[in-house]
Write a protein that holds these residues in place. Sequence first.
Motif, PDB file in Angstrom:
ATOM      1  N   THR A 136       0.846  -1.190   0.000  1.00 57.95           N
ATOM      2  CA  THR A 136       0.000   0.000   0.000  1.00 57.95           C
ATOM      3  C   THR A 136       0.879   1.237   0.000  1.00 57.95           C
ATOM      4  O   THR A 136       1.788   1.358   0.825  1.00 57.95           O
ATOM      5  N   LEU A 137       0.621   2.144  -0.932  1.00 59.79           N
ATOM      6  CA  LEU A 137       1.309   3.434  -1.009  1.00 59.79           C
ATOM      7  C   LEU A 137       0.370   4.495  -0.454  1.00 59.79           C
ATOM      8  O   LEU A 137      -0.830   4.477  -0.737  1.00 59.79           O
ATOM      9  N   THR A 138       0.916   5.428   0.321  1.00 60.53           N
ATOM     10  CA  THR A 138       0.118   6.512   0.897  1.00 60.53           C
ATOM     11  C   THR A 138       0.685   7.836   0.415  1.00 60.53           C
ATOM     12  O   THR A 138       1.902   8.035   0.429  1.00 60.53           O
ATOM     13  N   VAL A 139      -0.198   8.740  -0.012  1.00 63.10           N
ATOM     14  CA  VAL A 139       0.220  10.070  -0.448  1.00 63.10           C
ATOM     15  C   VAL A 139      -0.138  11.085   0.626  1.00 63.10           C
ATOM     16  O   VAL A 139      -0.938  10.811   1.527  1.00 63.10           O
ATOM     17  N   ALA A 140       0.475  12.256   0.539  1.00 63.44           N
ATOM     18  CA  ALA A 140       0.144  13.341   1.456  1.00 63.44           C
ATOM     19  C   ALA A 140      -1.361  13.580   1.392  1.00 63.44           C
ATOM     20  O   ALA A 140      -1.947  13.616   0.315  1.00 63.44           O
ATOM     21  N   GLY A 141      -1.970  13.700   2.533  1.00 66.87           N
ATOM     22  CA  GLY A 141      -3.419  13.829   2.604  1.00 66.87           C
ATOM     23  C   GLY A 141      -4.076  12.526   3.025  1.00 66.87           C
ATOM     24  O   GLY A 141      -5.234  12.491   3.394  1.00 66.87           O
ATOM     25  N   GLY A 142      -3.331  11.412   2.951  1.00 58.98           N
ATOM     26  CA  GLY A 142      -3.815  10.146   3.473  1.00 58.98           C
ATOM     27  C   GLY A 142      -4.431   9.172   2.499  1.00 58.98           C
ATOM     28  O   GLY A 142      -4.740   8.044   2.878  1.00 58.98           O
ATOM     29  N   LYS A 143      -4.632   9.568   1.237  1.00 59.38           N
ATOM     30  CA  LYS A 143      -5.205   8.607   0.292  1.00 59.38           C
ATOM     31  C   LYS A 143      -4.223   7.472   0.048  1.00 59.38           C
ATOM     32  O   LYS A 143      -3.008   7.676   0.063  1.00 59.38           O
ATOM     33  N   GLU A 144      -4.781   6.271  -0.190  1.00 65.61           N
ATOM     34  CA  GLU A 144      -3.953   5.088  -0.355  1.00 65.61           C
ATOM     35  C   GLU A 144      -4.225   4.392  -1.679  1.00 65.61           C
ATOM     36  O   GLU A 144      -5.330   4.463  -2.214  1.00 65.61           O
ATOM     37  N   PHE A 145      -3.197   3.704  -2.158  1.00 65.00           N
ATOM     38  CA  PHE A 145      -3.277   2.894  -3.369  1.00 65.00           C
ATOM     39  C   PHE A 145      -2.610   1.559  -3.066  1.00 65.00           C
ATOM     40  O   PHE A 145      -1.460   1.531  -2.634  1.00 65.00           O
ATOM     41  N   SER A 146      -3.337   0.442  -3.250  1.00 65.95           N
ATOM     42  CA  SER A 146      -2.800  -0.882  -2.946  1.00 65.95           C
ATOM     43  C   SER A 146      -2.651  -1.720  -4.201  1.00 65.95           C
ATOM     44  O   SER A 146      -3.425  -1.579  -5.145  1.00 65.95           O
ATOM     45  N   PHE A 147      -1.650  -2.605  -4.179  1.00 65.30           N
ATOM     46  CA  PHE A 147      -1.422  -3.521  -5.293  1.00 65.30           C
ATOM     47  C   PHE A 147      -0.742  -4.778  -4.770  1.00 65.30           C
ATOM     48  O   PHE A 147      -0.221  -4.797  -3.651  1.00 65.30           O
ATOM     49  N   LEU A 148      -0.782  -5.827  -5.576  1.00 69.59           N
ATOM     50  CA  LEU A 148      -0.121  -7.081  -5.229  1.00 69.59           C
ATOM     51  C   LEU A 148       1.218  -7.167  -5.940  1.00 69.59           C
ATOM     52  O   LEU A 148       1.335  -6.786  -7.109  1.00 69.59           O
ATOM     53  N   ALA A 149       2.218  -7.674  -5.233  1.00 66.71           N
ATOM     54  CA  ALA A 149       3.552  -7.873  -5.809  1.00 66.71           C
ATOM     55  C   ALA A 149       3.891  -9.352  -5.730  1.00 66.71           C
ATOM     56  O   ALA A 149       3.627 -10.008  -4.727  1.00 66.71           O
ATOM     57  N   ASP A 150       4.466  -9.884  -6.819  1.00 68.07           N
ATOM     58  CA  ASP A 150       4.920 -11.271  -6.852  1.00 68.07           C
ATOM     59  C   ASP A 150       6.153 -11.425  -5.988  1.00 68.07           C
ATOM     60  O   ASP A 150       7.053 -10.592  -6.028  1.00 68.07           O
ATOM     61  N   VAL A 151       6.213 -12.508  -5.212  1.00 66.04           N
ATOM     62  CA  VAL A 151       7.392 -12.789  -4.383  1.00 66.04           C
ATOM     63  C   VAL A 151       8.373 -13.616  -5.219  1.00 66.04           C
ATOM     64  O   VAL A 151       7.986 -14.616  -5.846  1.00 66.04           O
ATOM     65  N   ARG A 152       9.633 -13.181  -5.227  1.00 63.68           N
ATOM     66  CA  ARG A 152      10.696 -13.868  -5.971  1.00 63.68           C
ATOM     67  C   ARG A 152      11.834 -14.247  -5.024  1.00 63.68           C
ATOM     68  O   ARG A 152      12.077 -13.560  -4.019  1.00 63.68           O
ATOM     69  N   ALA A 153      12.545 -15.289  -5.392  1.00 63.38           N
ATOM     70  CA  ALA A 153      13.718 -15.711  -4.625  1.00 63.38           C
ATOM     71  C   ALA A 153      14.863 -14.718  -4.865  1.00 63.38           C
ATOM     72  O   ALA A 153      14.885 -13.992  -5.856  1.00 63.38           O
ATOM     73  N   ALA A 154      15.833 -14.725  -3.986  1.00 65.09           N
ATOM     74  CA  ALA A 154      16.974 -13.810  -4.073  1.00 65.09           C
ATOM     75  C   ALA A 154      17.704 -13.873  -5.394  1.00 65.09           C
ATOM     76  O   ALA A 154      18.139 -12.871  -5.929  1.00 65.09           O
ATOM     77  N   GLY A 155      17.854 -15.039  -5.967  1.00 65.67           N
ATOM     78  CA  GLY A 155      18.622 -15.180  -7.204  1.00 65.67           C
ATOM     79  C   GLY A 155      17.831 -14.926  -8.467  1.00 65.67           C
ATOM     80  O   GLY A 155      18.398 -14.877  -9.562  1.00 65.67           O
ATOM     81  N   GLU A 156      16.523 -14.739  -8.362  1.00 66.15           N
ATOM     82  CA  GLU A 156      15.703 -14.510  -9.561  1.00 66.15           C
ATOM     83  C   GLU A 156      15.914 -13.101 -10.096  1.00 66.15           C
ATOM     84  O   GLU A 156      16.417 -12.223  -9.408  1.00 66.15           O
ATOM     85  N   ASP A 157      15.482 -12.891 -11.340  1.00 66.38           N
ATOM     86  CA  ASP A 157      15.579 -11.576 -11.979  1.00 66.38           C
ATOM     87  C   ASP A 157      14.901 -10.543 -11.103  1.00 66.38           C
ATOM     88  O   ASP A 157      13.771 -10.720 -10.686  1.00 66.38           O
ATOM     89  N   ARG A 158      15.620  -9.456 -10.814  1.00 66.25           N
ATOM     90  CA  ARG A 158      15.068  -8.393  -9.980  1.00 66.25           C
ATOM     91  C   ARG A 158      14.337  -7.411 -10.845  1.00 66.25           C
ATOM     92  O   ARG A 158      13.714  -6.540 -10.456  1.00 66.25           O
TER      93      ARG A 158
END
Length: 158
Positions: A136-158
């Motif tokens: 979740t990202l929060t901007v000044a004023g308090g509004k929020e934007f949420s998204f899902l992120a894929d989990v990757r292993a340390a050695g995978e493409d960043r």
Amino acid sequence: MKQVIAAVALGLGGLSLSACGGEADTTVAEDTGIPGMSVENARMVLAPVAGNPAAVYFDLTYTGDKALALRKANVEQAGETMMHEFGEYDFKVQMMEMLPLVINSGDTVKFEPNSRHVMAMDVQEDLAPGDKVNVTLTVAGGKEFSFLADVRAAGEDR
């Protein structure tokens, strides 16, 4: 309040940070109160050593009507989350906490390795490559934007 003033001053000074991005893998976003905001290529890269922080990277695009100041991020499956960037201090490049980031309409901002990123500390031990985390990202004023992120292993493409 000082952070908001600093962010507005940066925007008025023409110092807003943006980068043009190419084609991204996928768009994963929810409408959570910030019209015109979208995220592509969202991923969390786990640390190679268990217990160390993970990093979240993504491409954020904003096409809304007025400028925003991105002020914080939260990763639901982490105990603590901070936005970081690299800068120079005492003639050395080092990672530091990111000040609020002014985003203007039409900007695409990349959170990527060796640049700005979201650092997730105390990540849940049961997270594994192939899982998804809620960011979740929060901007000044308090509004929020949420998204899902894929989990990757340390050695995978960043």
